[in-house]
Design an enzyme around this catalytic site. Structure first.
Site, mmCIF file in Angstrom:
data_model
loop_
_atom_site.group_PDB
_atom_site.id
_atom_site.type_symbol
_atom_site.label_atom_id
_atom_site.label_comp_id
_atom_site.label_asym_id
_atom_site.label_seq_id
_atom_site.Cartn_x
_atom_site.Cartn_y
_atom_site.Cartn_z
ATOM 1 N N CYS A 249 0.805 -1.225 0.000
ATOM 2 C CA CYS A 249 0.000 0.000 0.000
ATOM 3 C C CYS A 249 0.835 1.272 0.000
ATOM 4 C CB CYS A 249 -0.946 -0.019 1.196
ATOM 5 S SG CYS A 249 -2.214 -1.311 1.094
ATOM 6 N N ASN A 380 -0.704 -1.476 -7.354
ATOM 7 C CA ASN A 380 -0.847 -2.415 -6.247
ATOM 8 C C ASN A 380 -2.281 -2.391 -5.749
ATOM 9 O OD1 ASN A 380 0.137 -4.032 -3.763
ATOM 10 N ND2 ASN A 380 -0.891 -2.266 -2.873
ATOM 11 N N GLU A 381 -2.950 -3.517 -5.783
ATOM 12 C CA GLU A 381 -4.328 -3.643 -5.287
ATOM 13 C C GLU A 381 -5.246 -2.555 -5.858
ATOM 14 O OE1 GLU A 381 -4.763 -4.059 -1.055
ATOM 15 O OE2 GLU A 381 -4.339 -6.197 -1.123
#
Length: 665
Positions: A249, A380-381
């Site tokens: 994150c 990312n994500e």
């Protein structure tokens, strides 16, 4: 109860439920086809995922002991205590040179008048204290600028009782009002897990100080300003196929101003611009107001680490999207070019020769040899049409210039649901190289999903199981434990990943590190305090898979079916062409011993003995700890092989994970 629920789920997976009695009936036969490998196992199959969470970098693998060394935290003196019997207003002031140094604007100005011991001091608390080893050399350094007079700087290491356990003296020499760096070294006289560093001033004058730093001599490979050796050794011992970095994150940032920017992590430490770590404030139940990223551990260091331990580097870059759980801030499509250029430049930094712009930057930083980067993550994500739209721009630009570069693409935050289904479909349409799947779920989920990849297409996009861990309670719970129940369910699940290596090319547990006094998220693979480190049961599962990877999948069946839950057993088999070994991995998640005979079909001749590595504990809640670091840890033993019948007879211990290696002659 937790155990009851766990085993009721396991029982629901049984395909054969007749009671077993070793003396009353022959053990079931499990056939392994040695002659016909099913699929290749990629060298990158088992790796590690590093993110600066739980004080994983600053206060963790980055061995700096001084917190807020350059006074750039939001509260400039956070981590410092100013004291002294002669202290007066204005003796210690934070200055700001913003117009001259945007990366490191603040410094501290010390003014003294006939000061002696006890008159004026600054004490740094470190990252939840400083871990000091007895008899070890410590290297203190500082940037200074003498404004007037002649001030001596005394450096003391203090134990928890404020007793001196190491000291040095630094006398700034230059008085031309420009910045200089000076270093002294001294040895500690005793050990301490919660030490502090006190600076006290002698004499009369005015001096400016910045980048106040303390490192132990025993960094990884002895590199000055380097990494904490015992933590890196835990990774090296795993022999991971890759290291994914720097997150996670923190790549996204709370907003785009706080995103990770790799170019700002290069060069001298004093020129690397600090930012807040998003885990500083992410969880109200675990606040960490002193959690920032100094980037002393930057992209060059990450690449160097991968080279050191023989792992492929897998950097993840921001795709023009901040965290969608926080601000969901987006870069407009017509302003995306700088983000794409960062990706292009990173590849050149990693792989270009000295004649290229960014290859020369790498060479000038002391690493003329390219790092041979093969993988790059875009986002990312991230999820939704907005991600797909931005990913397409990255994919086109990168593939046009570097067609062999394999791109890792996000499938969002969950392994199922509308969000996942949309992304999985779109990414396959785009012919994504690797689709990054994440699953933080309870142990039962991992048992239920051992066959997850059996039905995935064998061609087209491959899977990167990029973040996953069994949660003993629930996701984002402070009560999650790294217990044997979770580790055993992961061991069972990984047999399904290995069996489907034609689909799954990479996998990594997450998060990697956690500081016992500064964590935000549990569970975690490796736990540390200021002096100690231990691997969890989950760590040993990951390590056993990584050290026993093999090169090819072998068919392993019981009754013509993969052994994937029958009698609560889960197994996979691999061939290692480098050693001519057959490798078996078997998880017995039941509370009873179970006998099996493994028939190695197609093997010409077997060695008379094999090696069994056994990881087990009768208690599902069993954990490792600083006091008992090997409570759940592997034990090796020799086992007989029936050379004539080409069989191995095993009694699989209750609640155990077994790895067997047998050489084919």
């Amino acid at each position: 109860m937790l155990q009851t629920k766990f085993w009721s789920i396991a029982a629901s997976l049984l395909l054969a439920s007749s009671p077993f009695c070793a003396q009353a009936q022959p053990s079931p036969l499990v056939r392994v086809n040695v002659a016909q490998p099913v699929a290749d196992i990629q060298p990158t199959m088992w790796g590690v995922f590093f993110e600066d969470i739980n004080f994983g970098a600053d206060g963790g693998i980055y061995a700096e002991l001084v917190k807020n060394r350059s006074f750039e935290f939001f509260k400039p003196l956070m981590g410092w205590k100013v004291d002294g019997k002669k202290r007066t207003e204005g003796d210690v002031l934070i200055q700001n040179r913003q117009e001259k140094s945007t990366s490191n604007p603040r410094y501290v100005r010390i003014t003294t008048s006939n000061a002696g011991q006890g008159d004026l001091s600054m004490t740094n608390e470190g990252f939840r204290g400083m871990g000091i080893k007895p008899g070890l050399r410590y290297d203190f350094s500082v940037l200074y600028r003498v404004q007037s007079g002649n001030i001596k700087l005394h450096v003391d290491l203090l134990n928890a009782k404020d007793e001196v356990i190491g000291s040095g003296l630094l006398t700034p020499q230059q008085s031309d009002k420009s910045w200089h760096k000076q270093q002294i070294s001294f040895k500690s006289t005793a050990g301490e897990s919660k030490a502090t560093l006190r600076l006290w001033f002698e004499g009369t004058g005015m001096v400016d100080l910045d980048m106040i730093s303390l490192f132990p001599e025993d960094t990884w490979k002895g590199r000055p300003g380097g990494m904490r050796a015992d933590m890196i050794q835990m990774l090296a011992d795993m022999k991971p196929g890759f290291v994914r970095f720097p997150g996670g994150c923190i790549v996204e940032g709370y907003d785009l101003d706080q995103r990770y920017q790799w170019k700002k992590t290069l060069g001298p430490a004093e020129d690397r611009q600090l930012i807040i770590n998003r885990w500083n404030f992410e969880f109200g139940h675990r606040p960490a107001p002193d959690y920032f990223q100094t980037f002393g551990l930057g992209f060059l260091e990450y690449f160097q680490l991968c080279e050191d331990i023989g792992a492929e580097p897998l950097p993840i870059l921001n795709c023009g999207m901040a965290c969608q759980f926080n601000t969901a801030e987006l870069v407009p499509m017509d302003q995306l070019d700088p983000y794409v250029q960062d990706a292009i430049d990173l590849i050149e930094f990693a792989n270009g020769d000295g004649s290229t712009k960014w290859g020369k930057v790498r060479a000038d930083l002391g690493h003329p040899k390219p790092f041979n980067l093969k993988f790059l993550g875009v986002g990312n994500e991230n999820w939704g049409p907005q991600y797909v739209e931005r990913l397409a721009v990255f994919q086109k630009a990168i593939k046009e210039k570097y067609p062999a570069m394999r791109l890792v693409c996000s499938s969002g935050t969950d392994p199922n649901g509308d969000r996942f289904d949309y992304l999985n479909g779109k990414l396959r349409e785009m012919k994504a190289d690797l689709i990054d799947e994440h699953y933080y779920r309870r142990p039962e989920w991992f048992l239920q999903n051992v066959n997850r990849y059996d039905s995935y297409p064998r061609t087209g996009s491959k899977v990167f199981a990029g973040e996953w861990a069994a949660q003993s309670d629930k996701t984002v719970s402070v009560n999650n434990k790294n217990n044997w129940q979770c580790a055993l369910s992961e061991a069972a699940f990984m047999t399904g990943l290995e069996r489907n290596a034609a689909v799954v090319n990479m996998a990594s547990y997450a998060p990697l590190f956690a500081h016992a006094d500064g964590w935000q998220w549990t569970p975690d693979l490796i736990w540390v305090d200021n002096l100690r480190v231990y691997g969890t049961p989950n760590y040993y599962v990951q390590k056993l898979y990584s050290l026993n990877k093999g090169t090819n999948v072998l068919s392993l069946t019981q009754g013509n079916e993969p052994l994937a839950g029958q009698d609560s057993l889960y197994a996979s088999a691999a061939w290692d062409k480098a050693t001519n070994d057959v490798i078996l991995k078997i998880a017995n998640v039941s509370d009873k011993a179970q006998a099996r005979t493994f028939q190695l079909d197609g093997a010409k001749k077997l060695a008379p003995t094999g090696r069994l590595t056994l990881l087990k504990n009768n208690t599902l809640d069993a954990v490792n700890s600083f006091e008992n670091a090997t409570n759940v840890s592997p034990v090796d033993q020799q086992i007989p092989v029936d050379v004539k019948k080409k069989t191995i007879s095993l009694t699989l211990a209750p609640r155990s994970f077994s790895v067997v290696r047998v050489k084919v002659l």
